[in-house]
Scaffold this motif. Structure first.
Motif, PDB file in Angstrom:
ATOM      1  N   TYR A 138       3.841   0.682  -3.604  1.00 39.72           N
ATOM      2  CA  TYR A 138       3.525   0.292  -4.980  1.00 39.72           C
ATOM      3  C   TYR A 138       3.542   1.490  -5.927  1.00 39.72           C
ATOM      4  O   TYR A 138       4.168   1.444  -6.984  1.00 39.72           O
ATOM      5  CB  TYR A 138       2.173  -0.414  -5.060  1.00 39.72           C
ATOM      6  CG  TYR A 138       1.796  -0.768  -6.472  1.00 39.72           C
ATOM      7  CD1 TYR A 138       2.273  -1.932  -7.063  1.00 39.72           C
ATOM      8  CD2 TYR A 138       1.003   0.070  -7.247  1.00 39.72           C
ATOM      9  CE1 TYR A 138       1.966  -2.258  -8.373  1.00 39.72           C
ATOM     10  CE2 TYR A 138       0.689  -0.233  -8.557  1.00 39.72           C
ATOM     11  CZ  TYR A 138       1.168  -1.398  -9.109  1.00 39.72           C
ATOM     12  OH  TYR A 138       0.867  -1.701 -10.407  1.00 39.72           O
ATOM     13  N   LYS A 139       2.866   2.545  -5.560  1.00 42.21           N
ATOM     14  CA  LYS A 139       2.752   3.714  -6.440  1.00 42.21           C
ATOM     15  C   LYS A 139       4.128   4.285  -6.782  1.00 42.21           C
ATOM     16  O   LYS A 139       4.420   4.584  -7.947  1.00 42.21           O
ATOM     17  CB  LYS A 139       1.883   4.782  -5.781  1.00 42.21           C
ATOM     18  CG  LYS A 139       1.598   5.959  -6.664  1.00 42.21           C
ATOM     19  CD  LYS A 139       0.669   6.939  -5.992  1.00 42.21           C
ATOM     20  CE  LYS A 139       0.408   8.129  -6.877  1.00 42.21           C
ATOM     21  NZ  LYS A 139      -0.461   9.115  -6.233  1.00 42.21           N
ATOM     22  N   ASP A 140       4.987   4.403  -5.789  1.00 41.71           N
ATOM     23  CA  ASP A 140       6.336   4.935  -6.007  1.00 41.71           C
ATOM     24  C   ASP A 140       7.154   4.006  -6.895  1.00 41.71           C
ATOM     25  O   ASP A 140       7.805   4.450  -7.846  1.00 41.71           O
ATOM     26  CB  ASP A 140       7.029   5.132  -4.655  1.00 41.71           C
ATOM     27  CG  ASP A 140       8.415   5.735  -4.793  1.00 41.71           C
ATOM     28  OD1 ASP A 140       8.564   6.714  -5.547  1.00 41.71           O
ATOM     29  OD2 ASP A 140       9.347   5.223  -4.140  1.00 41.71           O
ATOM     30  N   GLU A 181       0.823  -1.212   0.000  1.00 46.04           N
ATOM     31  CA  GLU A 181       0.000   0.000   0.000  1.00 46.04           C
ATOM     32  C   GLU A 181       0.859   1.266   0.000  1.00 46.04           C
ATOM     33  O   GLU A 181       0.543   2.238  -0.678  1.00 46.04           O
ATOM     34  CB  GLU A 181      -0.929   0.012   1.208  1.00 46.04           C
ATOM     35  CG  GLU A 181      -2.036  -1.013   1.131  1.00 46.04           C
ATOM     36  CD  GLU A 181      -2.781  -1.189   2.448  1.00 46.04           C
ATOM     37  OE1 GLU A 181      -2.506  -0.445   3.424  1.00 46.04           O
ATOM     38  OE2 GLU A 181      -3.637  -2.094   2.505  1.00 46.04           O
ATOM     39  N   LYS A 241       6.102   1.784  -9.035  1.00 42.56           N
ATOM     40  CA  LYS A 241       5.542   1.743 -10.388  1.00 42.56           C
ATOM     41  C   LYS A 241       5.850   3.027 -11.152  1.00 42.56           C
ATOM     42  O   LYS A 241       6.141   2.982 -12.354  1.00 42.56           O
ATOM     43  CB  LYS A 241       4.033   1.484 -10.326  1.00 42.56           C
ATOM     44  CG  LYS A 241       3.431   1.105 -11.650  1.00 42.56           C
ATOM     45  CD  LYS A 241       4.047  -0.187 -12.177  1.00 42.56           C
ATOM     46  CE  LYS A 241       3.457  -0.560 -13.511  1.00 42.56           C
ATOM     47  NZ  LYS A 241       4.086  -1.727 -14.108  1.00 42.56           N
ATOM     48  N   SER A 242       5.800   4.175 -10.485  1.00 40.48           N
ATOM     49  CA  SER A 242       6.099   5.433 -11.183  1.00 40.48           C
ATOM     50  C   SER A 242       7.581   5.503 -11.579  1.00 40.48           C
ATOM     51  O   SER A 242       7.917   6.088 -12.602  1.00 40.48           O
ATOM     52  CB  SER A 242       5.710   6.638 -10.330  1.00 40.48           C
ATOM     53  OG  SER A 242       6.505   6.725  -9.178  1.00 40.48           O
TER      54      SER A 242
END
Length: 98
Positions: free
Chosen positions: A36-38, A33, A40-41
Motif C-alpha cells: 500500500y505505502k509504495d 500491508e 500510494k507514494s
C-alpha cells in the motif's frame, strides 16, 4: 515494476475488498500491508480504497473512465499472483484509452 507508477494514469480508483480475520483473505491482507505505502507514494492522487467486511471473499476492483469497472477474485492467490492481477488491471486501463 514500472507499471506501479502508471496506476493513476490508467485507473480512476482501486478498491481492495477483504475480511479482517478469515484465512481466505490472509494473503490479500499481507499484500496490502507490504504494498500500500509504495503504491500510494507512486500514485498520491489515486483513491486506493481498502474495504474490510467480515466474511467477504477477497477481491480487487479497478474503476476506469466512463464508469467501467473490472474485478478479480483473489481467493487462493499468492502475493506475486495478486501483483500480477493488479498489473493486468492496469493494462486493461491502458487498452481502454486506445
Amino acid at each position: 515494476m514500472a507499471w506501479r507508477g502508471k496506476l493513476s494514469q490508467n485507473l480512476k480508483e482501486l478498491r481492495v475488498l477483504l475480511c479482517q480475520s478469515s484465512p481466505s483473505s490472509a494473503t490479500t491482507r499481507t499484500f496490502v500491508e507490504k504494498n500500500y505505502k509504495d503504491l500510494k507514494s507512486l500514485n498520491p492522487k489515486l483513491p486506493i480504497l481498502i474495504r474490510e467486511c467480515r466474511g467477504i471473499e477477497p477481491q480487487l476492483w479497478a474503476r476506469y473512465d466512463m464508469g467501467v469497472e473490472r474485478g478479480v477474485r483473489l481467493e487462493g492467490l499468492t502475493e506475486p499472483q495478486i501483483s500480477k492481477a493488479l498489473e493486468e488491471l492496469v493494462k486493461v486501463g491502458e487498452s481502454l484509452k486506445a
